[in-house]
Every structure is written in structure tokens, then in C-alpha cells.
Design a protein around this motif. Structure first.
Motif, short mmCIF file in Angstrom:
data_model
loop_
_atom_site.label_atom_id
_atom_site.label_comp_id
_atom_site.label_asym_id
_atom_site.label_seq_id
_atom_site.Cartn_x
_atom_site.Cartn_y
_atom_site.Cartn_z
N GLY A 73 -0.14 -9.39 -7.62
CA GLY A 73 -1.57 -9.49 -7.84
C GLY A 73 -2.33 -8.38 -7.14
N LEU A 74 -1.93 -8.07 -5.91
CA LEU A 74 -2.60 -7.01 -5.16
C LEU A 74 -2.34 -5.65 -5.80
N LEU A 75 -1.10 -5.39 -6.19
CA LEU A 75 -0.77 -4.10 -6.80
C LEU A 75 -1.57 -3.89 -8.09
N GLN A 76 -1.71 -4.93 -8.88
CA GLN A 76 -2.37 -4.80 -10.17
C GLN A 76 -3.89 -4.81 -10.05
N ASP A 77 -4.42 -5.67 -9.19
CA ASP A 77 -5.88 -5.81 -9.11
C ASP A 77 -6.52 -4.73 -8.25
N LEU A 78 -5.89 -4.38 -7.14
CA LEU A 78 -6.51 -3.42 -6.22
C LEU A 78 -6.05 -2.00 -6.47
N PHE A 79 -4.74 -1.82 -6.76
CA PHE A 79 -4.19 -0.47 -6.90
C PHE A 79 -3.97 -0.06 -8.35
N GLN A 80 -4.24 -0.96 -9.28
CA GLN A 80 -4.06 -0.66 -10.71
C GLN A 80 -2.64 -0.15 -11.02
N ARG A 81 -1.66 -0.78 -10.37
CA ARG A 81 -0.26 -0.45 -10.64
C ARG A 81 0.40 -1.65 -11.30
N PRO A 82 0.80 -1.54 -12.57
CA PRO A 82 1.46 -2.68 -13.23
C PRO A 82 2.81 -2.99 -12.59
N VAL A 83 3.15 -4.26 -12.57
CA VAL A 83 4.43 -4.72 -12.01
C VAL A 83 5.30 -5.21 -13.16
N THR A 84 6.47 -4.61 -13.30
CA THR A 84 7.35 -4.94 -14.43
C THR A 84 8.14 -6.21 -14.17
N TRP A 85 8.66 -6.36 -12.94
CA TRP A 85 9.49 -7.52 -12.62
C TRP A 85 8.99 -8.19 -11.34
N ARG A 86 9.06 -9.51 -11.34
CA ARG A 86 8.77 -10.31 -10.15
C ARG A 86 10.02 -11.12 -9.81
N VAL B 75 4.31 7.35 -10.33
CA VAL B 75 3.52 6.52 -11.26
C VAL B 75 4.33 6.11 -12.48
N GLN B 76 5.25 6.96 -12.91
CA GLN B 76 6.00 6.68 -14.14
C GLN B 76 7.11 5.65 -13.94
N MET B 77 7.41 5.31 -12.68
CA MET B 77 8.50 4.37 -12.43
C MET B 77 8.02 2.93 -12.50
N PRO B 78 8.79 2.04 -13.12
CA PRO B 78 8.43 0.62 -13.09
C PRO B 78 8.61 0.05 -11.69
N LEU B 79 7.87 -1.02 -11.41
CA LEU B 79 7.90 -1.66 -10.10
C LEU B 79 8.52 -3.04 -10.18
N LEU B 80 9.30 -3.37 -9.15
CA LEU B 80 9.79 -4.74 -8.96
C LEU B 80 9.37 -5.19 -7.57
N VAL B 81 8.78 -6.37 -7.46
CA VAL B 81 8.43 -6.94 -6.16
C VAL B 81 9.32 -8.14 -5.91
N SER B 82 9.76 -8.29 -4.66
CA SER B 82 10.77 -9.31 -4.35
C SER B 82 10.33 -10.17 -3.18
N GLY B 83 10.32 -11.48 -3.40
CA GLY B 83 10.00 -12.43 -2.34
C GLY B 83 9.61 -13.77 -2.92
N GLY B 84 10.17 -14.83 -2.39
CA GLY B 84 9.87 -16.16 -2.90
C GLY B 84 9.12 -17.02 -1.91
N ARG B 85 9.39 -18.31 -1.94
CA ARG B 85 8.83 -19.26 -0.97
C ARG B 85 9.90 -19.56 0.07
N VAL B 86 9.58 -19.33 1.32
CA VAL B 86 10.54 -19.63 2.38
C VAL B 86 10.44 -21.09 2.79
N ALA C 231 0.82 -1.21 0.00
CA ALA C 231 0.00 0.00 0.00
C ALA C 231 0.86 1.25 0.00
N TRP C 232 1.95 1.23 0.74
CA TRP C 232 2.86 2.38 0.80
C TRP C 232 3.46 2.65 -0.57
N ALA C 233 3.90 1.59 -1.24
CA ALA C 233 4.48 1.76 -2.57
C ALA C 233 3.44 2.27 -3.56
#
Length: 256
Positions: A138-151, A113-124, A105-107
């Protein structure tokens, strides 16, 4: 990724001291170990009381929360670090933890808005289904309408967050990032990301100024509480982890 972030699960050291004192108490009365039980119990109880006070927790958090200086380079990408998930062992359903939700939510609110996003985290853990990065994306794109460039889907620790993210971004020509994580995790995270070769502009979630609400002012600052003890535990762990990261080499890039 700070797996304990906001959800500490390890027993605090003073509690272990009390347990050891109880064990020593069962030794024969003439044993030097038995004579240590009472002083150890008093010391452990005092330490636990102090660590559980909002005053001490706030003091420790202020020292932990000093932000590293931001570089002069203009950031090119926003990096959001995962902070854990909740998992129902019966159904297997998974959702982001409160810590991860705050970061996402903070991000979404603060990242340009013009900056691409990368989210980081796997399976522990093996039984976890989706990588944490997929849950955040999924949350960034579905709820906040912010596309994620890299996972970045493979990391299990903050150090792996850093080296895996750096590998992805360097391949895309990115050298400078806005890093989003909680303020108490930021000093360690920013340092290890810098060691991995990225210039970091910190964007911490919250600040030490939020540590002492009005209900914990005056004399109440010195009365122990479970919430203050949990915060103190997180801060001690971050300080120790930061020193550990300082002396240990960076891990190799981890592939899923």
C-alpha cells in the motif's frame, strides 16, 4: 523478516548474568554458589560495559556487515523484506515500523523502475490484522507510485520469507533477484535465499560505515550508551541466527 530489526526486545546476556549473581548472593555465605556471585557480577558488568560502548558495537557491526558476493546473473525482480510493524493495542491500528519504512523507501528510490516488485511479510501474531506485505504494498503504490507485482503474505521469519518467495518466483520463471533489507540482516537473508534456490544481488539499506557518528569519536567511543547496547544486541542476535540457519533445514512453504 527480522522481527527484532531495529527493535530488540530480549534482555542482553550480561543483564541476565547480573540477575543470576543477585540470586546467588542470597545463598548461605558458606555455599559455593554465594562465592560465585561477586565474580559473576564483575564479569557481567564488565561485559555489559564493553557491549554498550560505540567502539565495540561498531567493531562487531563491521564484522557482521561483510556482504556476500553477488552472482553474475542479471536480476529479474526486486524483493523487499518486511521488518516489523507498530500496533496500538487499544485501537488495533497498525503501521509499518521505522525499519520497514526504511526498506520500502530504499527500494522505491534505488530499485530499477522496469523491474517488478515483490514484498514479503505476513502476520507474526494472531491479533495482527493485515499481513505486513499488504502494508508495504500500500505504501509503495500510494506514496511512491511503484506497482507491486507479488505479495508474499504468509511468512513469519526470514527463512519463511525465502522459501515462500522462491516458490512464488520460480512459478513465474524468476531465478535472480535484487534483495532489499538492512545491511546487518543481509548476510543471513542472502544466504537463506540462496539456499532456497534464488540468485541474490544484495541491495542493503545502509552500511557499517554509518555506525560511528562524529559525536561518538575519540574518548566518547568508549563511554557506554543505550543506543550502542541495542545495536550490539541486534548484531549478536544476527550472528547467532545466521549459524542457526546454517545448520537447520529450510522450513516448508507456509500457507496462510
Amino acid at each position: 523478516m527480522a522481527r527484532h530489526n531495529g527493535q530488540p526486545g530480549d534482555a542482553p546476556a550480561p543483564l541476565l548474568g547480573l540477575l543470576l549473581a543477585l540470586v546467588l548472593w542470597f545463598f548461605p555465605a558458606t555455599s559455593p554458589f554465594a562465592k560465585l556471585s561477586l565474580p559473576l557480577a564483575i564479569l557481567s558488568f564488565t561485559a555489559m560495559w564493553i557491549c554498550a560502548t560505540p567502539a565495540f558495537s561498531a567493531w562487531l557491526g563491521e564484522r557482521l556487515g561483510r556482504m556476500p558476493a553477488a552472482p553474475d546473473a542479471v536480476p529479474q525482480t526486486v524483493v523487499v523484506l518486511g521488518g516489523g510493524r507498530y500496533r496500538d493495542e487499544n485501537s488495533g491500528n497498525e503501521r509499518l515500523s521505522a525499519t520497514s519504512l526504511e526498506r520500502v523507501a530504499w527500494a522505491a528510490q534505488r530499485a530499477p523502475v522496469q523491474m517488478p516488485l515483490l514484498v514479503s511479510g505476513g502476520r507474526v501474531y494472531e491479533q495482527e490484522r493485515a499481513p505486513e506485505a499488504e502494508l508495504m504494498a500500500g505504501l509503495l503504490q500510494d506514496l511512491f507510485q511503484r506497482p507491486v507485482t507479488w505479495r508474499e503474505n504468509c511468512s513469519r521469519t526470514t527463512a519463511e520469507n525465502a522459501v515462500n518467495t522462491a516458490a512464488i518466483l520460480h512459478d513465474s520463471g524468476v531465478e535472480s533477484v535484487v534483495l532489499v533489507t538492512h545491511w546487518w540482516h543481509m548476510p543471513r537473508a542472502a544466504e537463506v535465499f540462496a539456499r532456497a534456490g534464488l540468485q541474490v544481488q544484495p541491495e542493503p539499506v545502509g552500511s557499517p560505515a554509518e555506525l560511528l557518528p562524529r559525536a561518538q569519536s575519540g574518548l566518547l567511543r568508549w563511554l557506554p550508551s543505550a543506543a550502542a547496547l541495542l545495536r550490539t544486541q541486534v548484531y549478536w542476535r544476527e550472528m547467532l541466527a545466521r549459524r542457526w540457519y546454517h545448520w537447520m533445514p529450510l522450513p516448508p512453504v507456509r500457507n496462510c
